[in-house]
Motif scaffolding. Structure first.
Motif, PDB file in Angstrom:
ATOM      1  N   ARG A 114       5.341 -15.368  17.825  1.00  0.00           N
ATOM      2  CA  ARG A 114       4.942 -14.938  19.166  1.00  0.00           C
ATOM      3  C   ARG A 114       5.925 -15.454  20.204  1.00  0.00           C
ATOM      4  O   ARG A 114       6.291 -14.742  21.133  1.00  0.00           O
ATOM      5  CB  ARG A 114       3.528 -15.403  19.480  1.00  0.00           C
ATOM      6  CG  ARG A 114       2.500 -14.658  18.667  1.00  0.00           C
ATOM      7  CD  ARG A 114       1.090 -15.164  18.818  1.00  0.00           C
ATOM      8  NE  ARG A 114       0.901 -16.135  19.846  1.00  0.00           N
ATOM      9  CZ  ARG A 114      -0.087 -16.107  20.727  1.00  0.00           C
ATOM     10  NH1 ARG A 114      -0.964 -15.140  20.683  1.00  0.00           N
ATOM     11  NH2 ARG A 114      -0.211 -17.057  21.632  1.00  0.00           N
ATOM     12  N   ALA A 115       6.379 -16.687  20.050  1.00  0.00           N
ATOM     13  CA  ALA A 115       7.359 -17.254  20.980  1.00  0.00           C
ATOM     14  C   ALA A 115       8.665 -16.480  20.895  1.00  0.00           C
ATOM     15  O   ALA A 115       9.276 -16.156  21.927  1.00  0.00           O
ATOM     16  CB  ALA A 115       7.590 -18.731  20.671  1.00  0.00           C
ATOM     17  N   ALA A 116       9.118 -16.172  19.694  1.00  0.00           N
ATOM     18  CA  ALA A 116      10.360 -15.418  19.508  1.00  0.00           C
ATOM     19  C   ALA A 116      10.249 -14.038  20.146  1.00  0.00           C
ATOM     20  O   ALA A 116      11.182 -13.574  20.811  1.00  0.00           O
ATOM     21  CB  ALA A 116      10.699 -15.302  18.022  1.00  0.00           C
ATOM     22  N   ARG A 117       9.112 -13.383  19.989  1.00  0.00           N
ATOM     23  CA  ARG A 117       8.917 -12.050  20.565  1.00  0.00           C
ATOM     24  C   ARG A 117       8.921 -12.136  22.088  1.00  0.00           C
ATOM     25  O   ARG A 117       9.539 -11.300  22.749  1.00  0.00           O
ATOM     26  CB  ARG A 117       7.618 -11.420  20.068  1.00  0.00           C
ATOM     27  CG  ARG A 117       7.272 -10.195  20.853  1.00  0.00           C
ATOM     28  CD  ARG A 117       7.018  -8.914  20.168  1.00  0.00           C
ATOM     29  NE  ARG A 117       7.592  -8.534  18.950  1.00  0.00           N
ATOM     30  CZ  ARG A 117       8.471  -7.535  18.818  1.00  0.00           C
ATOM     31  NH1 ARG A 117       8.929  -6.901  19.878  1.00  0.00           N
ATOM     32  NH2 ARG A 117       8.897  -7.168  17.652  1.00  0.00           N
ATOM     33  N   ALA A 118       8.257 -13.132  22.668  1.00  0.00           N
ATOM     34  CA  ALA A 118       8.210 -13.269  24.125  1.00  0.00           C
ATOM     35  C   ALA A 118       9.608 -13.490  24.691  1.00  0.00           C
ATOM     36  O   ALA A 118       9.994 -12.858  25.684  1.00  0.00           O
ATOM     37  CB  ALA A 118       7.289 -14.429  24.518  1.00  0.00           C
ATOM     38  N   ILE A 119      10.371 -14.363  24.058  1.00  0.00           N
ATOM     39  CA  ILE A 119      11.740 -14.622  24.518  1.00  0.00           C
ATOM     40  C   ILE A 119      12.586 -13.355  24.381  1.00  0.00           C
ATOM     41  O   ILE A 119      13.323 -12.981  25.297  1.00  0.00           O
ATOM     42  CB  ILE A 119      12.371 -15.801  23.753  1.00  0.00           C
ATOM     43  CG1 ILE A 119      11.654 -17.107  24.104  1.00  0.00           C
ATOM     44  CG2 ILE A 119      13.868 -15.907  24.058  1.00  0.00           C
ATOM     45  CD1 ILE A 119      12.014 -18.273  23.209  1.00  0.00           C
ATOM     46  N   ALA A 120      12.482 -12.678  23.239  1.00  0.00           N
ATOM     47  CA  ALA A 120      13.274 -11.465  22.998  1.00  0.00           C
ATOM     48  C   ALA A 120      12.968 -10.388  24.033  1.00  0.00           C
ATOM     49  O   ALA A 120      13.880  -9.726  24.544  1.00  0.00           O
ATOM     50  CB  ALA A 120      13.014 -10.942  21.588  1.00  0.00           C
ATOM     51  N   ARG A 146      11.777 -22.671  26.495  1.00  0.00           N
ATOM     52  CA  ARG A 146      10.926 -22.355  25.346  1.00  0.00           C
ATOM     53  C   ARG A 146       9.450 -22.438  25.662  1.00  0.00           C
ATOM     54  O   ARG A 146       8.644 -21.819  24.981  1.00  0.00           O
ATOM     55  CB  ARG A 146      11.251 -23.275  24.172  1.00  0.00           C
ATOM     56  CG  ARG A 146      12.616 -22.998  23.597  1.00  0.00           C
ATOM     57  CD  ARG A 146      12.866 -23.813  22.389  1.00  0.00           C
ATOM     58  NE  ARG A 146      12.843 -25.231  22.725  1.00  0.00           N
ATOM     59  CZ  ARG A 146      13.083 -26.200  21.877  1.00  0.00           C
ATOM     60  NH1 ARG A 146      13.351 -25.926  20.635  1.00  0.00           N
ATOM     61  NH2 ARG A 146      13.059 -27.461  22.259  1.00  0.00           N
ATOM     62  N   SER A 147       9.073 -23.170  26.695  1.00  0.00           N
ATOM     63  CA  SER A 147       7.641 -23.312  27.000  1.00  0.00           C
ATOM     64  C   SER A 147       7.012 -22.005  27.475  1.00  0.00           C
ATOM     65  O   SER A 147       5.858 -21.738  27.175  1.00  0.00           O
ATOM     66  CB  SER A 147       7.419 -24.404  28.031  1.00  0.00           C
ATOM     67  OG  SER A 147       7.963 -24.033  29.283  1.00  0.00           O
ATOM     68  N   ASP A 148       7.762 -21.192  28.199  1.00  0.00           N
ATOM     69  CA  ASP A 148       7.191 -19.936  28.690  1.00  0.00           C
ATOM     70  C   ASP A 148       8.060 -18.717  28.389  1.00  0.00           C
ATOM     71  O   ASP A 148       7.712 -17.604  28.772  1.00  0.00           O
ATOM     72  CB  ASP A 148       6.904 -20.028  30.182  1.00  0.00           C
ATOM     73  CG  ASP A 148       8.148 -20.204  31.028  1.00  0.00           C
ATOM     74  OD1 ASP A 148       9.261 -20.249  30.484  1.00  0.00           O
ATOM     75  OD2 ASP A 148       7.999 -20.292  32.255  1.00  0.00           O
ATOM     76  N   GLY A 149       9.200 -18.909  27.730  1.00  0.00           N
ATOM     77  CA  GLY A 149      10.069 -17.780  27.383  1.00  0.00           C
ATOM     78  C   GLY A 149      10.955 -17.306  28.500  1.00  0.00           C
ATOM     79  O   GLY A 149      11.654 -16.307  28.367  1.00  0.00           O
ATOM     80  N   ALA A 150      10.939 -17.998  29.641  1.00  0.00           N
ATOM     81  CA  ALA A 150      11.772 -17.593  30.778  1.00  0.00           C
ATOM     82  C   ALA A 150      13.246 -17.796  30.447  1.00  0.00           C
ATOM     83  O   ALA A 150      13.620 -18.743  29.749  1.00  0.00           O
ATOM     84  CB  ALA A 150      11.403 -18.407  32.014  1.00  0.00           C
ATOM     85  N   ILE A 151      14.064 -16.889  30.933  1.00  0.00           N
ATOM     86  CA  ILE A 151      15.504 -16.974  30.682  1.00  0.00           C
ATOM     87  C   ILE A 151      16.270 -16.883  31.995  1.00  0.00           C
ATOM     88  O   ILE A 151      15.773 -16.390  32.988  1.00  0.00           O
ATOM     89  CB  ILE A 151      15.972 -15.857  29.729  1.00  0.00           C
ATOM     90  CG1 ILE A 151      15.741 -14.482  30.344  1.00  0.00           C
ATOM     91  CG2 ILE A 151      15.279 -15.936  28.402  1.00  0.00           C
ATOM     92  CD1 ILE A 151      16.897 -13.593  30.176  1.00  0.00           C
ATOM     93  N   THR A 152      17.502 -17.386  31.938  1.00  0.00           N
ATOM     94  CA  THR A 152      18.435 -17.269  33.048  1.00  0.00           C
ATOM     95  C   THR A 152      19.700 -16.632  32.503  1.00  0.00           C
ATOM     96  O   THR A 152      20.207 -17.044  31.460  1.00  0.00           O
ATOM     97  CB  THR A 152      18.783 -18.658  33.625  1.00  0.00           C
ATOM     98  OG1 THR A 152      17.580 -19.324  33.989  1.00  0.00           O
ATOM     99  CG2 THR A 152      19.704 -18.534  34.832  1.00  0.00           C
ATOM    100  N   LEU A 153      20.169 -15.614  33.187  1.00  0.00           N
ATOM    101  CA  LEU A 153      21.412 -14.972  32.792  1.00  0.00           C
ATOM    102  C   LEU A 153      22.564 -15.633  33.518  1.00  0.00           C
ATOM    103  O   LEU A 153      22.428 -16.114  34.636  1.00  0.00           O
ATOM    104  CB  LEU A 153      21.378 -13.486  33.128  1.00  0.00           C
ATOM    105  CG  LEU A 153      20.303 -12.661  32.409  1.00  0.00           C
ATOM    106  CD1 LEU A 153      20.320 -11.226  32.906  1.00  0.00           C
ATOM    107  CD2 LEU A 153      20.497 -12.703  30.910  1.00  0.00           C
TER     108      LEU A 153
END
Length: 124
Positions: free
Chosen positions: A40-46, A116-123
């Motif tokens: 689920r974490a991998a899917r949220a990040i993806a 990783r805690s919420d799947g948020a990313i920065t480009l």
């Protein structure tokens, strides 16, 4: 109902704590979902990576490719989910590079950080 799983009151929601305390085989699962937490974490990040990438990328519209690309991102992330955030960033960027190499009309930013805690990313 699946044999061996705890019976829950219709208004009671299963959490990792209730599932694992009521049944020893339920560890690693949350909610009534059969999807382990790392998946689920991998899917949220993806999904976050794909959405952010598409907002800034130069690419033709290929809506049918979305699930293929998200699946490849999930696979790359899942292998690194227990490791450092830097390893996940490298895996994501490698998957994006592979996608761009396959289709020269696609060009976009790279992921700089992942929470990783919420799947948020920065480009970046």
């Amino acid at each position: 109902m699946t044999a061996g799983l705890p019976k829950l009151h219709p208004t009671k929601r299963a959490t990792r704590e209730t599932a694992s305390s009521e049944h020893p085989d339920a560890k690693g699962f949350s909610g009534m979902s059969e999807t382990p937490d790392p998946d689920r974490a991998a899917r949220a990040i993806a999904e976050n990576v794909y959405a952010a990438y598409c907002r800034q990328a130069t690419m033709p519209a290929h809506p049918l490719e979305e699930q293929t690309i998200v699946t490849r991102l999930v696979e790359a992330i899942r292998l690194q989910i227990g490791g450092s955030p830097g390893a996940i960033v490298e895996a994501v960027n490698a998957a994006l590079s592979a996608w761009e190499q396959r289709d020269p009309d696609i060009r976009g930013p790279r992921v700089a950080t992942i929470d990783r805690s919420d799947g948020a990313i920065t480009l970046g």
